[in-house]
Design an enzyme around this catalytic site. Structure first.
Site, PDB file in Angstrom:
ATOM      1  N   GLU A  29       0.892  -1.173   0.000  1.00  0.00           N
ATOM      2  CA  GLU A  29       0.000   0.000   0.000  1.00  0.00           C
ATOM      3  C   GLU A  29       0.921   1.211   0.000  1.00  0.00           C
ATOM      4  O   GLU A  29       1.538   1.528   1.015  1.00  0.00           O
ATOM      5  CB  GLU A  29      -0.906   0.002   1.233  1.00  0.00           C
ATOM      6  CG  GLU A  29      -1.685   1.282   1.412  1.00  0.00           C
ATOM      7  CD  GLU A  29      -2.496   1.678   0.183  1.00  0.00           C
ATOM      8  OE1 GLU A  29      -2.299   2.813  -0.289  1.00  0.00           O
ATOM      9  OE2 GLU A  29      -3.293   0.881  -0.302  1.00  0.00           O
ATOM     10  N   CYS A  66      -8.789   3.357   1.568  1.00  0.00           N
ATOM     11  CA  CYS A  66      -7.958   4.079   0.609  1.00  0.00           C
ATOM     12  C   CYS A  66      -8.828   4.859  -0.367  1.00  0.00           C
ATOM     13  O   CYS A  66      -8.377   5.277  -1.412  1.00  0.00           O
ATOM     14  CB  CYS A  66      -7.062   3.112  -0.150  1.00  0.00           C
ATOM     15  SG  CYS A  66      -5.923   2.245   0.943  1.00  0.00           S
TER      16      CYS A  66
END
Length: 107
Positions: A29, A66
């Site tokens: 990520e 996200c």
């Protein structure tokens, strides 16, 4: 397995380190942001509530999102920009057992 959240340089280094280890899983990520899109709708309130729920999820252990709404494209009044702001200001922040129950709290 390797899981990493952080900068792109470290992510690239990890990707290279695991490139020949196909039996290993790697999850990176690296600061991405998923878009939030809604098509034409007559129910601006429902769309605005969805934007707020995505942008300000109930916090807690192991929760991460996200998807963060950004600037709307097009006519911001039509996109419900004003309505999103009104709803966002009503979010209750507090401790886990506060009354009324908070929408955002520590994990």
């Amino acid at each position: 397995m390797a899981s990493f959240t952080g900068g792109a340089k470290t992510g690239i280094a990890l990707h290279k380190a695991f490139a020949d280890k196909l039996e290993k899983i790697i999850a990176l990520e690296l600061g991405g942001n998923n878009p939030l899109i809604w098509w034409d709708t007559d129910d601006i309130d429902a769309a605005a509530f969805t934007v707020v729920q995505v942008g300000f999820p109930t916090s807690g252990p192991a929760l991460q999102t996200c998807a963060t709404p950004g600037q709307p494209e097009g006519d911001s009044d039509r996109c419900g920009d004003r309505r999103v702001g009104e709803i966002g200001q009503r979010i209750i922040v507090g401790a886990p057992f506060d009354e009324p129950h908070p929408f955002i709290r520590p994990g």
